[in-house]
Design an enzyme around this catalytic site. Structure first.
Site, PDB file in Angstrom:
ATOM      1  N   HIS A 280      13.778   5.312  -0.756  1.00 32.52           N
ATOM      2  CA  HIS A 280      12.960   6.490  -0.989  1.00 32.52           C
ATOM      3  C   HIS A 280      12.554   6.561  -2.469  1.00 32.52           C
ATOM      4  O   HIS A 280      13.313   6.114  -3.323  1.00 32.52           O
ATOM      5  CB  HIS A 280      13.712   7.765  -0.620  1.00 32.52           C
ATOM      6  CG  HIS A 280      13.979   7.905   0.848  1.00 32.52           C
ATOM      7  ND1 HIS A 280      13.029   8.300   1.751  1.00 32.52           N
ATOM      8  CD2 HIS A 280      15.105   7.661   1.569  1.00 32.52           C
ATOM      9  CE1 HIS A 280      13.554   8.318   2.974  1.00 32.52           C
ATOM     10  NE2 HIS A 280      14.804   7.931   2.888  1.00 32.52           N
TER      11      HIS A 280
ATOM     12  N   ASN B 133      12.273   6.289   7.442  1.00 35.09           N
ATOM     13  CA  ASN B 133      12.864   5.300   8.325  1.00 35.09           C
ATOM     14  C   ASN B 133      11.905   4.124   8.510  1.00 35.09           C
ATOM     15  O   ASN B 133      10.695   4.314   8.481  1.00 35.09           O
ATOM     16  CB  ASN B 133      13.145   5.907   9.690  1.00 35.09           C
ATOM     17  CG  ASN B 133      14.330   6.851   9.712  1.00 35.09           C
ATOM     18  OD1 ASN B 133      15.312   6.652   9.015  1.00 35.09           O
ATOM     19  ND2 ASN B 133      14.230   7.885  10.531  1.00 35.09           N
TER      20      ASN B 133
ATOM     21  N   LYS C 139       0.844  -1.195   0.000  1.00 32.99           N
ATOM     22  CA  LYS C 139       0.000   0.000   0.000  1.00 32.99           C
ATOM     23  C   LYS C 139       0.881   1.248   0.000  1.00 32.99           C
ATOM     24  O   LYS C 139       1.741   1.396   0.860  1.00 32.99           O
ATOM     25  CB  LYS C 139      -0.896   0.033   1.246  1.00 32.99           C
ATOM     26  CG  LYS C 139      -2.095  -0.893   1.200  1.00 32.99           C
ATOM     27  CD  LYS C 139      -3.222  -0.387   0.326  1.00 32.99           C
ATOM     28  CE  LYS C 139      -3.849   0.885   0.859  1.00 32.99           C
ATOM     29  NZ  LYS C 139      -4.634   0.699   2.080  1.00 32.99           N
ATOM     30  N   HIS C 140       0.660   2.124  -0.960  1.00 27.13           N
ATOM     31  CA  HIS C 140       1.355   3.410  -1.016  1.00 27.13           C
ATOM     32  C   HIS C 140       2.875   3.259  -0.904  1.00 27.13           C
ATOM     33  O   HIS C 140       3.537   3.883  -0.091  1.00 27.13           O
ATOM     34  CB  HIS C 140       0.806   4.356   0.047  1.00 27.13           C
ATOM     35  CG  HIS C 140      -0.623   4.748  -0.213  1.00 27.13           C
ATOM     36  ND1 HIS C 140      -1.006   5.499  -1.303  1.00 27.13           N
ATOM     37  CD2 HIS C 140      -1.757   4.459   0.456  1.00 27.13           C
ATOM     38  CE1 HIS C 140      -2.306   5.666  -1.286  1.00 27.13           C
ATOM     39  NE2 HIS C 140      -2.804   5.040  -0.231  1.00 27.13           N
TER      40      HIS C 140
END
Length: 392
Positions: free
Chosen positions: A392, A231, A67-68
């Site tokens: 990221h 993180n 998810k996301h």
């Protein structure tokens, strides 16, 4: 086909949008059904890497619920206990397929977060996985192949618009990857780190014993973290990520978030929770929401007069704070991975409260001695992998 046009990007105002191959080669995917969007495909490609690496590292079929751009759950295809089948809502299915076990566990670890997920499978999607998905709210799936029965079942979802993506499992990306941010191109070597046993040799605590099962769980935690927005911290038990804390600015907040999720996973197995007298017409999502509140400090919200009657055939007794504490104390032998070093011993204190016995983290903090000392206080075995896994 080397280009696929998308309806829009992250948001409806972001048009045009597409994915394409810069070298004009063919895309490594085939859309068998539906119209996957920008975020769907970000989830698809990240989750596919995760399950592929889990399979390679553990020799078990693997699945994840995404998810996301972060995993809500990840697991390998080991057998499930009857209790686990019940809390994952598959106790009424005669599951025999390891890939079905893997997805049932990945979906069942954090059902609140998995609502509307993207699914990734390391192996062929069979009818058992499709049957699980048929009754869950999900956006789409990526897998290397599908049985004809699975395709038939999945095409009945979302009024025939369920996203089904097939990926070429032989596809290998370039070593260098790039992306544009604010019109500026970033370039780096892709993170092709292989997570293997050799990363877990530097045990820095007094307790040096890490059983094979715990080592597999530590491997799962690291591979899961490799594709989790940083993180991040991941708790794993019996081949199943049971608590993932993603995208937090503070390491202790990651540890708390993941630990709270692990505690909720464990509390869902309490006899009072498993025996909640739900009405027959209550949906899975309604059950998940009600259980989440019942377990929380706001339990009175679902037990209030005029509300509990909408969910239960009789009013349940509350799960008291003392009962929750006593139950959580029974949770043991959890493995925990962190994508970067722990700067303070408070992370270990929080992990210990959720039954963590084995930890892997890069090490390298100026307070490593304090972190090791805190582990030694509780007999925790901790490995310094010297490997950071920011994503990221």
């Amino acid at each position: 086909m080397n280009e696929l046009k998308l309806k829009y990007g992250c948001n409806p105002n972001q048009t045009p949008a597409k994915i394409y191959m810069k070298d004009n080669s063919d895309l490594p995917i085939e859309v068998l059904n539906g119209t996957p969007g920008y975020i769907n495909l970000l989830d698809a490609f990240n989750s596919w890497q995760l399950v592929s690496e889990l399979k390679t590292a553990t020799n078990y079929p693997a699945a994840c619920s995404f998810k996301h751009v972060s995993p809500a759950g990840a697991a390998i295809g080991t057998p499930m206990s009857e209790t686990l089948k019940k809390i994952c809502y598959v106790d009424d299915l005669n599951l025999t397929s390891p890939i079905a076990f893997a997805y049932a566990k990945a979906r069942g670890a954090d059902r609140m977060s998995s609502y509307g997920d993207w699914v990734a499978l390391s192996n062929t999607c069979d009818a058992e996985v499709a049957t699980i998905l048929k009754r869950e709210v999900s956006d789409g799936i990526i897998a290397p192949d599908y049985t004809s029965d699975a395709i038939k079942i999945l095409k009945t979802k979302k009024r025939g618009n369920y996203n089904i993506v097939k990926i070429n499992k032989s596809y290998k990306p370039n070593d260098i990857e790039s992306k544009d941010v604010f019109g500026i191109t970033f370039e780096q070597k892709r993170n092709d780190l292989k997570v293997a046993d050799n990363l877990f040799e530097n045990v820095v605590t007094k307790n040096k014993i890490i059983p094979k099962a715990a080592l597999i769980d530590l491997i799962i935690s690291m591979i899961t973290l490799k594709y989790t927005q940083s993180n991040s911290v991941c708790y794993v038990k019996d081949g199943m990520a049971i608590g993932i804390g993603a995208g937090q600015q503070s390491r202790i907040h990651c540890t708390r978030l993941a630990g709270n999720k692990a505690d909720i996973f464990w509390l869902r197995q309490h006899i009072k929770v498993m025996s909640l007298p739900f009405l027959d017409n209550i949906t899975r999502a309604q059950r998940d929401n009600a259980i989440d509140v019942y377990i929380s400090d706001d339990y009175e919200d679902v037990l209030a007069n005029g509300y509990w009657q909408q969910l239960f055939s009789k009013k349940p007794e509350p799960l008291t704070t003392q009962e929750k504490k006593q139950w959580i104390l029974k949770q043991q032998n959890i493995s925990l991975g962190s994508d970067a070093f722990f700067p303070f011993g408070d992370n270990i204190e929080r992990a210990h409260r959720s039954g963590v016995k084995y930890i892997c983290q890069p090490g390298g903090s100026i307070r490593d001695d304090d972190v090791i000392k805190t582990c030694d206080k509780y007999g925790i075995a901790m490995v310094f992998t010297k490997t950071r896994l920011f994503h990221h």
